[in-house]
Scaffold this motif. Structure first.
Motif, PDB file in Angstrom:
ATOM      1  N   ASP A  20      58.232   0.674   2.257  1.00  0.00           N
ATOM      2  CA  ASP A  20      58.460   1.669   1.312  1.00  0.00           C
ATOM      3  C   ASP A  20      58.326   3.370   1.609  1.00  0.00           C
ATOM      4  O   ASP A  20      59.051   3.960   1.414  1.00  0.00           O
ATOM      5  CB  ASP A  20      57.159   1.289   0.162  1.00  0.00           C
ATOM      6  CG  ASP A  20      57.482   2.168  -0.993  1.00  0.00           C
ATOM      7  OD1 ASP A  20      58.562   1.949  -1.811  1.00  0.00           O
ATOM      8  OD2 ASP A  20      56.583   2.627  -1.439  1.00  0.00           O
ATOM      9  N   THR A 225      49.252   2.734 -13.589  1.00  0.00           N
ATOM     10  CA  THR A 225      49.549   1.936 -12.285  1.00  0.00           C
ATOM     11  C   THR A 225      50.811   1.102 -12.179  1.00  0.00           C
ATOM     12  O   THR A 225      50.642   0.079 -11.426  1.00  0.00           O
ATOM     13  CB  THR A 225      48.137   1.393 -11.856  1.00  0.00           C
ATOM     14  OG1 THR A 225      47.905   0.316 -13.024  1.00  0.00           O
ATOM     15  CG2 THR A 225      47.106   2.323 -11.816  1.00  0.00           C
ATOM     16  N   ARG A 228      51.419  -1.594  -9.782  1.00  0.00           N
ATOM     17  CA  ARG A 228      50.492  -1.648  -8.745  1.00  0.00           C
ATOM     18  C   ARG A 228      49.148  -1.761  -8.960  1.00  0.00           C
ATOM     19  O   ARG A 228      48.404  -1.721  -8.236  1.00  0.00           O
ATOM     20  CB  ARG A 228      50.679  -0.018  -8.137  1.00  0.00           C
ATOM     21  CG  ARG A 228      51.699   0.278  -7.318  1.00  0.00           C
ATOM     22  CD  ARG A 228      51.862   1.495  -7.218  1.00  0.00           C
ATOM     23  NE  ARG A 228      50.866   1.979  -5.879  1.00  0.00           N
ATOM     24  CZ  ARG A 228      50.134   3.024  -6.021  1.00  0.00           C
ATOM     25  NH1 ARG A 228      50.371   3.994  -6.909  1.00  0.00           N
ATOM     26  NH2 ARG A 228      49.316   3.425  -4.702  1.00  0.00           N
ATOM     27  N   TYR A 231      46.983  -3.695  -6.694  1.00  0.00           N
ATOM     28  CA  TYR A 231      46.587  -2.799  -5.427  1.00  0.00           C
ATOM     29  C   TYR A 231      45.530  -1.996  -5.967  1.00  0.00           C
ATOM     30  O   TYR A 231      44.476  -1.965  -5.199  1.00  0.00           O
ATOM     31  CB  TYR A 231      47.939  -2.243  -4.975  1.00  0.00           C
ATOM     32  CG  TYR A 231      47.576  -0.937  -4.312  1.00  0.00           C
ATOM     33  CD1 TYR A 231      47.362  -1.043  -2.851  1.00  0.00           C
ATOM     34  CD2 TYR A 231      47.785   0.348  -5.069  1.00  0.00           C
ATOM     35  CE1 TYR A 231      47.098   0.314  -2.211  1.00  0.00           C
ATOM     36  CE2 TYR A 231      47.527   1.536  -3.950  1.00  0.00           C
ATOM     37  CZ  TYR A 231      47.210   1.252  -2.785  1.00  0.00           C
ATOM     38  OH  TYR A 231      46.966   2.559  -2.005  1.00  0.00           O
ATOM     39  N   ASP A 240      41.761   6.693  -4.325  1.00  0.00           N
ATOM     40  CA  ASP A 240      42.912   6.854  -4.195  1.00  0.00           C
ATOM     41  C   ASP A 240      43.309   8.677  -3.943  1.00  0.00           C
ATOM     42  O   ASP A 240      44.153   8.969  -3.154  1.00  0.00           O
ATOM     43  CB  ASP A 240      43.655   6.570  -5.743  1.00  0.00           C
ATOM     44  CG  ASP A 240      45.023   6.355  -5.292  1.00  0.00           C
ATOM     45  OD1 ASP A 240      45.579   5.883  -4.295  1.00  0.00           O
ATOM     46  OD2 ASP A 240      45.736   6.606  -6.343  1.00  0.00           O
TER      47      ASP A 240
END
Ligand code: NDP
Ligand SMILES: O=C1O[C@H](COP(=O)(O)O)[C@@H](O)[C@H](O)[C@H]1O
Length: 502
Positions: A20, A225, A228, A231, A240
């Motif tokens: 990605d 999110t 995601r 994750y 993050d």
């Protein structure tokens, strides 16, 4: 130590080329640099991954996100893709690396290179960083030339794991060879901080506790999110974006004047100020987790099937911070970041102290805003007489909005373009040094342990699309930030209401 720029015959190898990051950022950035003439047309670019991809599939994949392609420069796409090739190989055994080395040697021989220059970019999950780095060292390293290795965050998960990663990488690559990317350091406004602060006497002179009342760094994303969640659940907003991106911004904002523009001089000052940060107090934080939007159209964090029903993952945080040195003692600093908010915006807000009372009533504070994104801008809210018949001051601004100041055709590199270019030139200034990384984890690990402990705090709910937790405003007020009534500052066009203000 000064490092020489790479020359005309360089091999750039992107590991994880099927992934990605490679597709969205790394290859588009390499193309962008090539398009602008910042990478020579004599380099070789190799994508490496385990996936079975034909040459055509690989090229289609990496070119899907190329930007600024117009009729006038379409030929550049083919020219760039002609420099690229793909090698399929495993990460944990030697065969692929041997093939890679043969290809690099062949190119270097054909180009008459005496001192090979090789740039390896690890666009890979951290679980394979060390394996890949070890194989590069064993099979694709050059002792006669120069190697640069770009690695991507996360650099560990806490102080212990970050140190472990560093202990594994250090015997393989020197600090000069390593380029740790924090893509915020490649953003135009973040790179501008050093210039704004140290090339303007009026800012330099007032940049301290005598004049500054509060500092805020704010990161807002208008999306959650989505997709995601699984994750993100182990990461949370503090890890993050705060321990890395926002802390980098804050160190550039608060460090002392470097002795020169030399990368190590800048990084030395960042490290020094990090050492002066006070511990993050667990009773000086505000935590939140988003719920469904008020109209029910957007899901709450816990609605994600990949997230545990009772997850206390923090999607919003505001942290009170302090720096204990002569310049900043007593100045409240707030770092705040959140997902699923009303808007996407990243900015720095510096509020100055009030002027002496007596002459004017209700005079507002000067506020310097540096907007990192979207649409870079620096503006200073100042008090000025309302023009015309009025004899009272009101807030207006000194404004540098990039889109109105710089031509649309003027190329401002995106973060990844800027950082890959820096690495090519051997400039470490905008990469994270080992001691800086260690200090950032030292600062954040105790707070993360508290938040993530079994009896850790329960985040305050806030609706998707809102301004964040309800307690944000009192939290900011308690940290020296003044909110002014809506309508007292309008931007960009104003017709002041002078009635009753004569
Ligand atoms: N995506 C993004 O926007 C950002 C990513 N990053 C960081 O960049 C790095 C790469 O991210 P991203 O591209 O999203 O990751 P991906 O999950 O897409 O992985 C990249 C490639 O690595 C290989 N891979 C995936 N999982 C494994 C595994 N368990 N073991 C071995 N190989 C694996 C795959 O290639 P193959 O199987 O073909 O070999 C995959 O195409 C990460 O460290 C990430 O945190 C940082 C900022 C933004
Ligand atoms: O590293 C990350 O950064 C992005 C935000 O980056 P930006 O350049 O779009 O501002 C964030 O969305 C992501 O969660 C995080 O991992």
């Amino acid at each position: 130590m000064s490092v020489e720029p790479f020359g005309k015959h360089v091999t750039i190898v992107v590991f994880g080329a099927s992934g990605d990051l490679a597709k969205k950022k790394t290859f588009p950035a390499l193309f962008g640099l090539f398009r602008e003439g910042e990478l020579p047309s004599t380099i070789k670019v190799i994508g490496y991954a385990r996936s079975k991809l034909s040459d055509a599939e690989f090229k289609e994949r990496i070119s899907a996100n190329f930007k600024n392609v117009k009729d006038s420069n379409k030929h550049k796409v083919d020219e760039f893709l002609n420099l690229c090739s793909y090698i399929q190989g495993p990460y944990d055994t030697e065969e692929g690396y041997k093939k890679l080395n043969e290809e690099m040697e062949k190119y270097e021989k054909e180009s008459g290179v005496e001192k090979p220059e090789r740039l390896f970019y690890l666009a890979l999950p951290p679980s394979v960083f060390v394996t890949v780095a070890s194989h590069i060292k064993e099979h694709a390293y050059t002792k006669t030339g120069e190697v640069r290795l770009i690695v991507e965050k996360p650099f560990g998960n806490d102080l212990e794991s970050s140190r472990k990663l560093q202990e594994s990488l250090a015997p393989l690559f020197t600090e000069e060879e390593l380029y740790r990317i924090d893509h915020y350091l490649g953003k135009e406004m973040v790179k501008n901080l050093v210039f704004l602060r140290f090339s303007n006497e009026f800012l330099s002179a007032s940049w301290n506790k005598n004049h500054i009342r509060s500092i805020q760094i704010s990161f807002k994303e208008a999306f959650g999110t989505e997709g995601r969640g699984g994750y993100f659940d182990d990461i949370g907003i503090v890890r993050d974006v705060m321990q890395n991106h926002l802390l980098q911004v804050l160190t550039l904002l608060t460090m002392e004047r470097p002795v020169s523009i030399d990368p190590e001089a800048i990084r030395d000052e960042k490290v020094k100020v990090l050492k002066a940060f006070g511990e993050l107090k667990t009773d000086d934080i505000l935590l939140g987790q988003y719920t469904k939007s008020e109209d029910g159209s957007k899901p709450g964090y816990l609605d994600d099937d990949t997230v545990k029903n009772d997850s206390k993952c923090v999607t919003y945080a505001a942290l009170g911070m302090q720096i204990h040195n002569e310049r900043w003692e007593g100045v409240p600093i707030v770092m705040r970041a959140g997902k699923a908010l009303k808007e996407s915006k990243v900015e720095i807000r510096i509020q100055f102290k009030e002027v002496a009372k007596g002459m004017f009533n209700d005079i507002q504070r000067n506020e310097l805003v540096m907007r990192i994104q979207p649409s870079e801008a620096v503006y200073m809210k100042i008090n000025s007489k309302i023009p015309g018949i009025s004899a009272v001051p009101s807030v207006t601004d000194l404004d540098l909005t990039y889109s109105s100041r710089y031509s649309k055709d003027f190329w401002i590199p995106e973060a990844y373009e800027s950082l890959i270019r820096d690495c090519y030139l051997g400039n470490h200034a905008n990469f994270v040094r080992d001691d800086e990384l260690d200090l950032s984890w030292k600062l954040f690990t105790p707070l993360l342990k508290h938040i993530e402990s079994k009896d850790g705090p329960t985040p305050e709910p806030y609706a998707y699309g809102s301004n964040g937790p309800k307690n944000l405003r009192p939290f900011l007020s308690a940290h020296g930030y003044n909110f002014y009534d809506e309508g007292t500052y309008e931007w960009p066009l104003t017709t002041p209401n002078v009635k009753g203000k004569m």
